[in-house]
Design an enzyme around this catalytic site. Structure first.
Site, short mmCIF file in Angstrom:
data_model
loop_
_atom_site.label_atom_id
_atom_site.label_comp_id
_atom_site.label_asym_id
_atom_site.label_seq_id
_atom_site.Cartn_x
_atom_site.Cartn_y
_atom_site.Cartn_z
N CYS A 48 -19.87 1.12 7.15
CA CYS A 48 -19.13 0.49 8.23
C CYS A 48 -17.94 1.41 8.50
O CYS A 48 -17.07 1.57 7.64
CB CYS A 48 -18.68 -0.90 7.83
SG CYS A 48 -17.68 -1.76 9.06
N CYS A 85 -19.40 -6.95 2.28
CA CYS A 85 -18.75 -5.72 2.72
C CYS A 85 -17.39 -5.65 2.02
O CYS A 85 -16.76 -6.68 1.78
CB CYS A 85 -18.58 -5.72 4.24
SG CYS A 85 -17.77 -4.23 4.90
N CYS A 93 -0.09 0.31 10.32
CA CYS A 93 -0.40 -0.71 9.33
C CYS A 93 0.84 -1.44 8.81
O CYS A 93 1.74 -0.81 8.23
CB CYS A 93 -1.16 -0.09 8.17
SG CYS A 93 -1.71 -1.33 6.96
N ARG A 125 -18.73 -3.39 16.74
CA ARG A 125 -17.96 -4.62 16.51
C ARG A 125 -16.62 -4.60 17.23
O ARG A 125 -15.84 -3.65 17.11
CB ARG A 125 -17.71 -4.82 15.02
CG ARG A 125 -16.86 -6.08 14.72
CD ARG A 125 -16.57 -6.25 13.25
NE ARG A 125 -17.80 -6.38 12.51
CZ ARG A 125 -18.06 -5.74 11.37
NH1 ARG A 125 -17.19 -4.92 10.87
NH2 ARG A 125 -19.21 -5.94 10.76
N CYS A 185 0.83 -1.20 0.00
CA CYS A 185 0.00 0.00 0.00
C CYS A 185 0.87 1.26 0.00
O CYS A 185 1.89 1.32 0.68
CB CYS A 185 -0.93 -0.01 1.22
SG CYS A 185 -2.07 1.40 1.25
N CYS A 207 0.08 4.91 6.96
CA CYS A 207 -0.61 4.75 8.25
C CYS A 207 0.33 4.09 9.26
O CYS A 207 0.86 3.00 9.01
CB CYS A 207 -1.88 3.93 8.07
SG CYS A 207 -2.99 4.57 6.79
N CYS A 214 -16.49 -9.94 4.51
CA CYS A 214 -15.84 -8.66 4.25
C CYS A 214 -14.55 -8.89 3.46
O CYS A 214 -13.74 -9.75 3.82
CB CYS A 214 -15.51 -7.96 5.56
SG CYS A 214 -16.93 -7.76 6.65
#
Length: 331
Positions: free
Chosen positions: A201, A141, A73, A277, A66, A70, A110
Site C-alpha cells: 500500500c 494492514c 505531520c 484510495r 515521532c 515530515c 489498518c
C-alpha cells in the site's frame, strides 16, 4: 529538475526503461478534463467492478512523539501541534476497534504507529494485534515506518496482508518536505515488503505546494514500481496548525479540487489494477468532488470518523453519499 525513476527492486530496475516516463504522465494531466475522465472510467471498468468501493478503517495504535520531521505531520515531536505523545494502545482495545469496524462494513483494518521504524520490543505487541485482527476475518494492514531486515517476514507470519509506506511526493520535491530520511530509505522498505511476499500500500500527498510536474513525478514513481502497488492512497493535504506546511501555506488551499480529481484519474490510468484510495482530506473535499473522484476511478476509502489524527466523514455521511451515487461496498 532531477527525477529518479527507480523501481522497488533496486539497480536493475533503475536501468530498465520506465513503463510511464514522467513526460507521459504529465501529458495525461494536461488532457481536457472530460477526455481524462472518460479514459480513466474506461480503464476502471476494464479492471474493477463498477460502482463498488472497498472500505478500510484506520486506527492510530501509537500516536505522537515521532522523531521524523515530515512537514505535513502533526505527530512529529519537534512540531508544536495539539497532538501529544501517547502510549501504545493495548491489544484488546485494538481488537475491539477492529470488531466495530467490521460491524460497520469495513473489510480491511489498518494499524498505524508514529515511529521512524519499530524496535523489536515495539513490534511484538503489533504482531499480537495483527494475529487477533486477522482472526476476525478482516484484511490487515500496518504502517509502522521503516522496516529492518526480517521485520516484514515477522509481520507476514503473523497474518499481515498489506504494508503501507508512502513515497509522499516526487523525488525533486521530497527534500522540501522531509529531511530526516532519504527517498531511497522509503524504496528500501518497499523492497523488504515485496521480498517478504506482502502486498504493498503506497501512495502520496498532494496539495503541499508542489507543481503539476511534480505530481506527475509522484505518480510516475508509483506506476514504475515493479510491480506497482496493489493499493494506492492519494491524500489531499490537511493543514494542521503548528506544522511547517501550515506555516508555509498560511492555511490557504494549495490545490484546486479539480486538480485533485485529475490526480486520481491519472493514478487510475497508470495503475489500472490497483485500488486507488481517497484518503486524508476527503471530508474537506465535500460530496461533489468526492463524486468526481469516484468517476475518475477511485474505488477505496478510509471509512470511519477519524484517521490517525485528523477527521474523516462519519459512517452515516458515507452511507448517505453511497446511496446518492448508487455505490456499494466491495466484499
Amino acid at each position: 529538475m532531477t527525477t529518479v525513476l527507480r523501481g522497488s527492486r533496486g539497480a536493475d530496475a533503475a536501468a530498465a526503461a520506465p513503463r510511464w516516463p514522467v513526460a507521459a504522465v504529465a501529458e495525461l494531466f494536461a488532457l481536457p478534463f472530460a477526455d481524462l475522465m472518460f479514459r480513466a472510467q474506461d480503464v476502471h471498468r476494464a479492471h474493477h467492478p463498477r460502482n463498488a468501493v472497498q472500505l478500510s478503517t484506520l486506527i492510530s495504535i501509537k500516536t505522537g512523539g515521532c522523531a521524523e520531521d515530515c512537514g505535513y505531520c502533526p505527530q512529529a515531536a519537534r512540531h508544536h501541534t495539539s497532538v501529544d505523545s501517547e502510549a501504545m494502545l493495548d491489544v484488546d482495545a485494538v481488537v475491539a476497534a477492529a470488531r466495530a469496524a467490521k460491524a460497520a462494513g469495513a473489510s480491511r483494518f489498518c494499524m498505524g504507529a508514529a515511529w521512524r521504524g519499530p524496535k523489536q520490543r515495539d513490534l511484538e505487541p503489533v504482531l499480537a494485534m495483527v494475529r487477533k485482527v486477522k482472526a476476525l476475518g478482516l484484511q490487515t494492514c500496518a504502517t509502522l515506518g521503516m522496516l529492518k531486515d526480517g521485520q516484514a517476514e515477522q509481520l507476514r507470519d503473523a497474518g499481515l496482508d498489506y504494508y503501507n509506506h508512502n513515497l509522499d511526493t516526487a523525488p525533486d520535491f521530497y527534500g522540501a518536505i522531509v529531511s530526516t530520511r532519504a527517498y531511497a530509505d522509503r524504496l528500501d522498505t518497499l523492497d523488504r515488503v515485496r521480498d517478504a511476499g506482502l502486498s504493498v500500500c503506497c501512495g502520496g500527498i498532494v496539495g503541499m505546494g508542489e507543481s503539476r510536474q511534480q505530481r506527475a513525478g509522484l505518480v510516475a514513481q508509483l506506476a514504475n514500481l515493479d510491480p506497482y502497488p496493489e493499493s494506492v492512497p492519494i491524500n489531499h493535504l490537511v493543514q494542521v496548525e503548528g506544522t511547517p506546511l501550515h506555516a508555509a501555506l498560511h492555511g490557504e488551499a494549495a490545490l484546486d479540487p479539480l486538480e485533485f480529481v485529475r490526480t486520481i484519474a491519472v493514478a487510475r490510468i497508470t495503475m489500472p489494477k490497483a485500488l486507488v484510495r481517497l484518503s486524508a482530506g476527503r471530508r474537506e473535499l465535500g460530496e461533489p468532488v468526492q463524486a468526481l473522484c469516484f468517476l475518475a476511478g477511485a474505488n477505496s476509502i478510509f471509512y470511519g470518523d477519524r484517521l490517525l489524527t485528523t477527521g474523516n466523514p462519519d459512517v452515516d455521511a458515507d452511507r448517505a453519499l453511497f446511496a446518492k451515487l448508487g455505490l456499494s461496498p466491495l466484499p
